[in-house]
Design a protein around this motif. Structure first.
Motif, PDB file in Angstrom:
ATOM      1  N   ASN A   1     -20.363 -14.219-104.822  1.00  0.00           N
ATOM      2  CA  ASN A   1     -18.921 -14.049-105.059  1.00  0.00           C
ATOM      3  C   ASN A   1     -18.069 -14.293-103.820  1.00  0.00           C
ATOM      4  OD1 ASN A   1     -20.010 -11.598-104.056  1.00  0.00           O
ATOM      5  ND2 ASN A   1     -18.215 -10.500-104.791  1.00  0.00           N
TER       6      ASN A   1
ATOM      7  N   LEU B   1     -19.906 -12.655 -97.115  1.00  0.00           N
ATOM      8  CA  LEU B   1     -20.921 -11.588 -97.195  1.00  0.00           C
ATOM      9  C   LEU B   1     -22.218 -11.970 -96.493  1.00  0.00           C
ATOM     10  CD1 LEU B   1     -20.356 -10.258-100.825  1.00  0.00           C
ATOM     11  CD2 LEU B   1     -19.751  -9.158 -98.668  1.00  0.00           C
TER      12      LEU B   1
ATOM     13  N   SER C   1     -27.078 -16.951-101.896  1.00  0.00           N
ATOM     14  CA  SER C   1     -27.260 -17.123-103.340  1.00  0.00           C
ATOM     15  C   SER C   1     -27.507 -18.595-103.653  1.00  0.00           C
ATOM     16  CB  SER C   1     -26.015 -16.647-104.081  1.00  0.00           C
ATOM     17  OG  SER C   1     -26.117 -17.039-105.433  1.00  0.00           O
TER      18      SER C   1
ATOM     19  N   LEU D   1     -34.457 -19.772-105.175  1.00  0.00           N
ATOM     20  CA  LEU D   1     -34.255 -18.781-106.232  1.00  0.00           C
ATOM     21  C   LEU D   1     -34.591 -17.358-105.781  1.00  0.00           C
ATOM     22  CD1 LEU D   1     -35.886 -20.898-109.084  1.00  0.00           C
ATOM     23  CD2 LEU D   1     -33.440 -20.483-108.727  1.00  0.00           C
TER      24      LEU D   1
ATOM     25  N   HIS E   1     -36.110 -14.916-107.491  1.00  0.00           N
ATOM     26  CA  HIS E   1     -37.441 -14.388-107.791  1.00  0.00           C
ATOM     27  C   HIS E   1     -38.541 -15.082-106.980  1.00  0.00           C
ATOM     28  CE1 HIS E   1     -37.257 -17.748-110.724  1.00  0.00           C
ATOM     29  NE2 HIS E   1     -38.533 -17.852-110.421  1.00  0.00           N
TER      30      HIS E   1
ATOM     31  N   GLY F   1     -36.191 -14.775-102.556  1.00  0.00           N
ATOM     32  CA  GLY F   1     -35.746 -13.394-102.340  1.00  0.00           C
ATOM     33  C   GLY F   1     -36.903 -12.419-102.451  1.00  0.00           C
TER      34      GLY F   1
ATOM     35  N   THR G   1     -38.532  -9.913 -99.660  1.00  0.00           N
ATOM     36  CA  THR G   1     -38.623  -8.464 -99.911  1.00  0.00           C
ATOM     37  C   THR G   1     -40.031  -7.939 -99.664  1.00  0.00           C
ATOM     38  OG1 THR G   1     -36.957  -8.753-101.629  1.00  0.00           O
ATOM     39  CG2 THR G   1     -38.170  -6.694-101.661  1.00  0.00           C
TER      40      THR G   1
ATOM     41  N   THR H   1     -31.086  -6.023-109.572  1.00  0.00           N
ATOM     42  CA  THR H   1     -31.855  -6.695-108.504  1.00  0.00           C
ATOM     43  C   THR H   1     -32.160  -5.690-107.393  1.00  0.00           C
ATOM     44  OG1 THR H   1     -30.509  -8.651-108.979  1.00  0.00           O
ATOM     45  CG2 THR H   1     -31.961  -8.776-107.083  1.00  0.00           C
TER      46      THR H   1
ATOM     47  N   LEU I   1     -24.510  -2.687-104.009  1.00  0.00           N
ATOM     48  CA  LEU I   1     -24.740  -3.101-105.394  1.00  0.00           C
ATOM     49  C   LEU I   1     -23.439  -3.150-106.206  1.00  0.00           C
ATOM     50  CD1 LEU I   1     -28.024  -1.012-105.769  1.00  0.00           C
ATOM     51  CD2 LEU I   1     -27.755  -3.351-104.914  1.00  0.00           C
TER      52      LEU I   1
ATOM     53  N   GLY J   1     -20.318  -2.385-109.113  1.00  0.00           N
ATOM     54  CA  GLY J   1     -19.254  -1.388-109.201  1.00  0.00           C
ATOM     55  C   GLY J   1     -18.534  -1.466-110.536  1.00  0.00           C
TER      56      GLY J   1
ATOM     57  N   CYS K   1     -16.754  -7.072-105.944  1.00  0.00           N
ATOM     58  CA  CYS K   1     -17.385  -5.807-106.328  1.00  0.00           C
ATOM     59  C   CYS K   1     -16.394  -4.653-106.280  1.00  0.00           C
ATOM     60  CB  CYS K   1     -18.580  -5.531-105.415  1.00  0.00           C
ATOM     61  SG  CYS K   1     -18.131  -5.628-103.674  1.00  0.00           S
TER      62      CYS K   1
ATOM     63  N   LEU L   1     -18.665   2.752-106.258  1.00  0.00           N
ATOM     64  CA  LEU L   1     -18.386   1.931-105.075  1.00  0.00           C
ATOM     65  C   LEU L   1     -17.014   2.265-104.488  1.00  0.00           C
ATOM     66  CD1 LEU L   1     -19.441  -0.195-103.178  1.00  0.00           C
ATOM     67  CD2 LEU L   1     -18.677  -1.966-104.750  1.00  0.00           C
TER      68      LEU L   1
ATOM     69  N   PHE M   1     -18.842   1.053 -95.069  1.00  0.00           N
ATOM     70  CA  PHE M   1     -18.620   0.323 -96.315  1.00  0.00           C
ATOM     71  C   PHE M   1     -19.858   0.445 -97.196  1.00  0.00           C
ATOM     72  CE2 PHE M   1     -18.966  -3.225 -99.131  1.00  0.00           C
ATOM     73  CZ  PHE M   1     -17.678  -3.397 -99.606  1.00  0.00           C
TER      74      PHE M   1
HETATM   75  P1  NAD Z   1     -27.842 -10.959-107.925  1.00  0.00           P
HETATM   76  O1  NAD Z   1     -28.420  -9.604-107.756  1.00  0.00           O
HETATM   77  O2  NAD Z   1     -28.207 -11.734-109.124  1.00  0.00           O
HETATM   78  O3  NAD Z   1     -28.239 -11.898-106.693  1.00  0.00           O
HETATM   79  C1  NAD Z   1     -27.964 -11.523-105.356  1.00  0.00           C
HETATM   80  C2  NAD Z   1     -28.981 -12.208-104.455  1.00  0.00           C
HETATM   81  O4  NAD Z   1     -30.270 -11.670-104.725  1.00  0.00           O
HETATM   82  C3  NAD Z   1     -29.086 -13.713-104.664  1.00  0.00           C
HETATM   83  O5  NAD Z   1     -29.261 -14.345-103.421  1.00  0.00           O
HETATM   84  C4  NAD Z   1     -30.325 -13.831-105.526  1.00  0.00           C
HETATM   85  O6  NAD Z   1     -30.978 -15.069-105.430  1.00  0.00           O
HETATM   86  C5  NAD Z   1     -31.186 -12.717-104.962  1.00  0.00           C
HETATM   87  N1  NAD Z   1     -32.237 -12.231-105.862  1.00  0.00           N
HETATM   88  C6  NAD Z   1     -32.290 -12.322-107.216  1.00  0.00           C
HETATM   89  N2  NAD Z   1     -33.438 -11.775-107.673  1.00  0.00           N
HETATM   90  C7  NAD Z   1     -34.109 -11.316-106.596  1.00  0.00           C
HETATM   91  C8  NAD Z   1     -35.343 -10.628-106.412  1.00  0.00           C
HETATM   92  N3  NAD Z   1     -36.128 -10.318-107.439  1.00  0.00           N
HETATM   93  N4  NAD Z   1     -35.695 -10.282-105.169  1.00  0.00           N
HETATM   94  C9  NAD Z   1     -34.907 -10.563-104.110  1.00  0.00           C
HETATM   95  N5  NAD Z   1     -33.742 -11.226-104.213  1.00  0.00           N
HETATM   96  C10 NAD Z   1     -33.350 -11.593-105.439  1.00  0.00           C
HETATM   97  O7  NAD Z   1     -26.281 -10.777-107.778  1.00  0.00           O
HETATM   98  P2  NAD Z   1     -25.153 -11.897-107.933  1.00  0.00           P
HETATM   99  O8  NAD Z   1     -25.018 -12.203-109.387  1.00  0.00           O
HETATM  100  O9  NAD Z   1     -25.403 -12.984-106.952  1.00  0.00           O
HETATM  101  O10 NAD Z   1     -23.860 -11.106-107.414  1.00  0.00           O
HETATM  102  C11 NAD Z   1     -23.076 -10.300-108.229  1.00  0.00           C
HETATM  103  C12 NAD Z   1     -23.398  -8.840-108.018  1.00  0.00           C
HETATM  104  O11 NAD Z   1     -23.273  -8.509-106.648  1.00  0.00           O
HETATM  105  C13 NAD Z   1     -22.448  -7.926-108.750  1.00  0.00           C
HETATM  106  O12 NAD Z   1     -23.178  -6.893-109.353  1.00  0.00           O
HETATM  107  C14 NAD Z   1     -21.575  -7.366-107.648  1.00  0.00           C
HETATM  108  O13 NAD Z   1     -20.989  -6.114-107.893  1.00  0.00           O
HETATM  109  C15 NAD Z   1     -22.531  -7.297-106.513  1.00  0.00           C
HETATM  110  N6  NAD Z   1     -21.833  -7.266-105.233  1.00  0.00           N
HETATM  111  C16 NAD Z   1     -21.825  -6.088-104.534  1.00  0.00           C
HETATM  112  C17 NAD Z   1     -21.138  -6.017-103.331  1.00  0.00           C
HETATM  113  C18 NAD Z   1     -21.109  -4.739-102.515  1.00  0.00           C
HETATM  114  O14 NAD Z   1     -20.742  -4.812-101.366  1.00  0.00           O
HETATM  115  N7  NAD Z   1     -21.489  -3.605-103.066  1.00  0.00           N
HETATM  116  C19 NAD Z   1     -20.468  -7.143-102.843  1.00  0.00           C
HETATM  117  C20 NAD Z   1     -20.498  -8.309-103.597  1.00  0.00           C
HETATM  118  C21 NAD Z   1     -21.192  -8.367-104.791  1.00  0.00           C
END
Ligand code: NAD
Length: 480
Positions: free
Chosen positions: A150, A155, A175, A205, A207, A210, A214, A230, A249, A251, A282, A412, A450
């Motif tokens: 986003n 970020l 992403s 990707l 999965h 990432g 992890t 996630t 995460l 919000g 978020c 959040l 934050f």
């Molecule tokens: P997402 O969880 O689908 O993906 C985020 C990242 O995680 C991507 O780089 C993705 O490739 C990676 N990912 C996906 N599966 C994974 C796995 N199994 N293991 C490790 N990494 C993996 O989220 P998104 O759709 O890219 O972003 C939107 C979400 O992010 C919304 O829920 C939003 O609220 C949240 N967000 C939170 C904040 C915050 O500061 N709290 C800020 C921005 C966005």
């Protein structure tokens, strides 16, 4: 077609498999570049490069590390126009927004942490004649940084900058939906001569790349921003390995408007907090609660002004909203509008896809949408939609609205509009969220903690919180 490359050990390189994924321009719906479909072998290579670079990078003086990070910030600013254009093309957001917010903030992230390490200090605990303790802080090693689509560069750099500033080396994954500016950042790192392996960027990707980051045994610290589910998967893998984790995460933030607010300010800020970045922040206030005496007046003015908001392609200077990030995401958001109707909601404005002319006809555009008449505990009011869709409902008492606000699994941010100082403090204390804005929204000071509570996350970013997250304290006790 441009092929994005990984950045490993200081070199731009192809994924080991040679496979690529399509990268879409959300404004047109067309594929415009290719993303490395990296796998474990690329992550392994990046981890080795980071491990090799770590001793020398960690041993550099803070001043030297600051020099590199400041040089990156300068280059981001020099390339603001190109980076902003790339961000808008990749993400669909209006160009004026990338220029005003995303790219300047990426430069600020580097500058902020470059200078923060020059002002950091450690603790000393004096036990009088018995002993003296001092606490030193050491970088942890190889940090894994995983970021969402986003606010792509904004970020991504918000994690990388403090990790690098404190002496860690990084394996980062942007992403796969918005990889372009991370790729351009890797070129900037090469230009400023960042030592090889200090920052490694592996595209691909979630999965695959990432998940490998992890579970990698040589990555003891994970900083993740993304969706709550996630985050749960990451925690499931990383917690038994005793990894340090920061999880930012989802919000479902309340925007609470009392009758004694500054009406015009609350109204114009609510337009932003509802629909900025197509509602894909978020921190957006997606549940609007308005005190009954001004409910109808506020609702009608908000609907009237929302009707005037232009949805357009990212280069259209009049457009307040651009495209949402992907076809899947557009369909997800539209499915929530249908759900809201099934749950008894009335769409006051919006609710539909927007079809633009010419080359933009297949882009992913949505009308800004306001829905009324839903109970606080229905799915539309409990689940994160993450698009230009808000709900609005009246309330009568402070206690009642606190119950609504705190009813979701998320925590959040919250926004409160009131001119009653005592009430503002009371609400701030009682709202279950990591961030409370009073009479404003998204006003950020990078020194502040934050992050969220409940299922909005674990840990805090920002200021010294991030410097502490990316270091381990070691206490030294000397008996006198
Ligand atoms: P997402 O969880 O689908 O993906 C985020 C990242 O995680 C991507 O780089 C993705 O490739 C990676 N990912 C996906 N599966 C994974 C796995 N199994 N293991 C490790 N990494 C993996 O989220 P998104 O759709 O890219 O972003 C939107 C979400 O992010 C919304 O829920 C939003 O609220 C949240 N967000 C939170 C904040 C915050 O500061 N709290 C800020 C921005 C966005």
């Amino acid at each position: 077609m441009e092929k994005i490359q990984n950045y490993i050990g200081g070199k731009l390189c192809e994924p080991q498999s040679g496979n690529y994924l399509d990268n879409y321009n959300p404004a047109t719906g067309a594929v415009y570049s290719l993303i490395p479909d990296s796998d474990k072998s690329d992550v392994d290579k990046a981890v080795i490069a980071a491990k090799n670079a770590f001793p020398a990078w960690a041993a550099l003086s803070s001043e030297k590390r600051m020099g590199f990070l400041m040089a990156i910030a300068d280059k981001i600013e020099e390339n603001l126009e190109d980076l902003a254009l790339a961000e808008s093309k990749d993400n669909g957001k209006p160009l004026w927004l990338s220029k005003a917010v995303d790219i300047p903030r990426a430069a600020s992230n580097f500058r902020f942490y470059a200078t923060a390490i020059m002002h950091d200090k450690t603790d000393c605990f004096d036990m009088g004649e018995v002993a003296i303790n001092y606490t030193i802080r050491k970088p942890i090693g190889v940090a894994g940084c995983i970021s969402p689509w986003n606010l792509p560069l904004y970020l991504f750099t918000w994690k990388i900058a403090p990790a690098l500033a404190t002496g860690n080396c990084v394996v980062a994954k942007p992403s796969e939906v918005t990889p372009m500016t991370a790729y351009l950042l890797s070129k900037i790192c090469t230009e400023v001569g960042l030592p090889d392996g200090v920052l490694n960027i592996v595209h691909g990707l979630g999965h695959k790349v990432g998940a490998t980051i992890t579970e990698h045994p040589e990555i003891p610290v994970i900083s993740f921003t993304g969706g709550t589910s996630t985050g749960q998967q990451i925690a499931r893998v990383a917690a038994p390995m005793f990894k340090k984790m920061s999880l930012e995460l989802g919000g479902k933030n309340p925007n609470i408007i009392f009758a004694d607010c500054d009406f015009d300010d609350a109204l114009s800020t609510t337009k932003r907090s509802s629909f900025a970045n197509q509602g894909q922040i978020c921190l957006c206030g997606s549940r609007i609660f308005v005190e009954r005496p001004i409910y109808e007046k506020f609702r009608d003015a908000f609907v009237a002004q929302t009707k005037k908001m232009v949805v357009g392609h990212p280069l259209d200077e009049k457009a307040k909203l651009g495209a949402v990030v992907s076809k899947d995401h557009m369909e997800k958001v539209l499915s929530y509008v249908e759900l809201a109707k099934e749950e008894g909601g009335t769409v006051l404005v919006g609710g539909k896809r927007v079809i633009l002319d010419g080359e933009y006809a297949n882009g992913y555009y949505l009308e800004p949408t306001i829905i009324e008449g839903l109970p606080f505990n229905c799915r539309t009011n409990q689940e994160e939609i993450f698009g230009p869709v808000v709900t609005i409902m009246p309330f009568d008492t402070e206690e009642e609205v606190l119950g609504y606000a705190n009813s979701t699994k998320y925590g959040l941010s919250s926004t409160v509009w009131t001119s009653n100082l005592k009430r503002a403090h009371r609400m701030a204390g009682n709202l279950d969220s990591g961030i409370v804005w009073i009479n404003t929204w998204l006003l950020r000071d990078l020194r502040t903690p934050f992050g969220g509570v409940k299922q909005s996350g674990v840990g805090r970013e920002g200021g010294f919180e991030a410097l502490h997250f990316f270091t381990e304290p070691k206490n030294v006790c000397i008996k006198l």
